[in-house]
Design a protein around this motif. Structure first.
Motif, PDB file in Angstrom:
ATOM      1  N   MET A 107       0.832  -1.208   0.000  1.00 58.55           N
ATOM      2  CA  MET A 107       0.000   0.000   0.000  1.00 58.55           C
ATOM      3  C   MET A 107       0.867   1.259   0.000  1.00 58.55           C
ATOM      4  SD  MET A 107      -2.872  -1.274  -0.415  1.00 58.55           S
ATOM      5  CE  MET A 107      -3.785   0.246  -0.405  1.00 58.55           C
ATOM      6  N   GLN A 108       1.987   1.229   0.702  1.00 57.95           N
ATOM      7  CA  GLN A 108       2.913   2.366   0.680  1.00 57.95           C
ATOM      8  C   GLN A 108       3.455   2.568  -0.735  1.00 57.95           C
ATOM      9  OE1 GLN A 108       3.711   4.438   3.257  1.00 57.95           O
ATOM     10  NE2 GLN A 108       2.309   3.335   4.581  1.00 57.95           N
ATOM     11  N   ALA A 109       3.680   1.478  -1.447  1.00 59.18           N
ATOM     12  CA  ALA A 109       4.234   1.560  -2.803  1.00 59.18           C
ATOM     13  C   ALA A 109       3.286   2.268  -3.773  1.00 59.18           C
ATOM     14  CB  ALA A 109       4.569   0.160  -3.317  1.00 59.18           C
ATOM     15  N   GLN A 110       2.010   2.291  -3.461  1.00 58.05           N
ATOM     16  CA  GLN A 110       1.058   2.962  -4.336  1.00 58.05           C
ATOM     17  C   GLN A 110       1.327   4.462  -4.408  1.00 58.05           C
ATOM     18  OE1 GLN A 110      -0.899   0.803  -6.132  1.00 58.05           O
ATOM     19  NE2 GLN A 110       0.418  -0.523  -4.926  1.00 58.05           N
ATOM     20  N   ARG A 111       2.026   4.985  -3.413  1.00 56.82           N
ATOM     21  CA  ARG A 111       2.342   6.416  -3.373  1.00 56.82           C
ATOM     22  C   ARG A 111       3.833   6.686  -3.562  1.00 56.82           C
ATOM     23  NH1 ARG A 111      -1.617   5.732   0.623  1.00 56.82           N
ATOM     24  NH2 ARG A 111      -3.526   6.839   0.142  1.00 56.82           N
ATOM     25  N   ALA A 120       8.209  -3.980  -8.951  1.00 59.32           N
ATOM     26  CA  ALA A 120       8.180  -4.396 -10.361  1.00 59.32           C
ATOM     27  C   ALA A 120       9.376  -5.286 -10.703  1.00 59.32           C
ATOM     28  CB  ALA A 120       8.136  -3.174 -11.269  1.00 59.32           C
ATOM     29  N   GLN A 121      10.530  -5.000 -10.112  1.00 60.60           N
ATOM     30  CA  GLN A 121      11.713  -5.822 -10.360  1.00 60.60           C
ATOM     31  C   GLN A 121      11.512  -7.252  -9.870  1.00 60.60           C
ATOM     32  OE1 GLN A 121      14.808  -3.664  -8.339  1.00 60.60           O
ATOM     33  NE2 GLN A 121      15.361  -2.495 -10.169  1.00 60.60           N
ATOM     34  N   GLY A 122      10.790  -7.407  -8.785  1.00 62.69           N
ATOM     35  CA  GLY A 122      10.584  -8.735  -8.221  1.00 62.69           C
ATOM     36  C   GLY A 122       9.420  -9.501  -8.826  1.00 62.69           C
ATOM     37  N   GLN A 123       8.596  -8.820  -9.611  1.00 67.07           N
ATOM     38  CA  GLN A 123       7.388  -9.451 -10.143  1.00 67.07           C
ATOM     39  C   GLN A 123       7.653 -10.699 -10.986  1.00 67.07           C
ATOM     40  OE1 GLN A 123       4.772  -8.008  -8.794  1.00 67.07           O
ATOM     41  NE2 GLN A 123       3.350  -9.469  -9.600  1.00 67.07           N
TER      42      GLN A 123
END
Length: 191
Positions: A107-111, A120-123
């Motif tokens: 959720m923090q990453a959304q901002r 994204a690198q780990g996806q």
């Protein structure tokens, strides 16, 4: 152990005890036995330290889960599906704070474009691991299409089931309900 390592260990401990959002600079410094200023010196910010602590914890956590999965002695099929989901559900119950921290960080990453870039690198690796989990195949034997399709859907399924077990454990689906639900979806696609 130096201050940098002590801070990382302290942050990991705080994540498990308080979660991402409720952990303060003072909490981490106290757990590490160092000054609050050391966080800025070694990591730049509370957020950067907690992110590193969470990703490090997730790697350890994933390694433990993978070791448990490797011990499953069920061939592919319904019994393996049930065994995998039983293991995952038990993992959620035993590690709910870590699961919660990973959701909080997401959720923090959304901002935060920087944090989203880390996600994204780990996806690709996450999709590969999820595809292996779903198929029972080794990650290195999976083709890109299986990783992109089965892996993505398995990730969505695991995330959703985890959220249900964390929020509504009395009504969350178990392996039999998950399998029946998937069969129902497949049947709807075949009509």
């Amino acid at each position: 152990m130096g201050n940098r390592e002590a801070l990382l260990d302290g942050a990991k401990k705080c994540l498990l005890e308080k979660g991402y959002d409720r952990t303060t600079v003072r909490d981490i410094a106290t757990a590490a036995g160092v000054s609050m200023a050391a966080i800025g010196y070694h990591y730049g910010s509370r957020e950067a330290l907690l992110q590193e602590a969470l990703f490090s914890s997730l790697e350890d956590w994933d390694a433990g889960l993978q070791a448990q999965l490797a011990k499953l002695d069920e061939p592919k099929g319904p019994k393996r599906f049930e065994a995998v989901w039983n293991l995952l559900i038990e993992h959620v119950k035993a590690n709910s704070t870590m699961w919660m921290s990973s959701f909080e960080l997401f959720m923090q990453a959304q901002r935060s474009p920087e944090l989203m870039a880390v996600y994204a690198q780990g996806q690709p690796g996450a999709f590969s691991a999820m595809a292996a989990l779903a198929t029972g195949e080794l990650e290195e034997d999976l083709d890109p299409e299986t990783i992109d399709t089965v892996g993505a859907v398995q990730m969505a399924l695991v995330s959703g089931v985890v959220m249900q077990w964390m929020g509504y454990p009395d009504n969350a689906p178990g392996p039999k309900e998950i399998a029946a639900g998937l069969r129902g979806i497949v049947a709807a696609l075949d009509d």
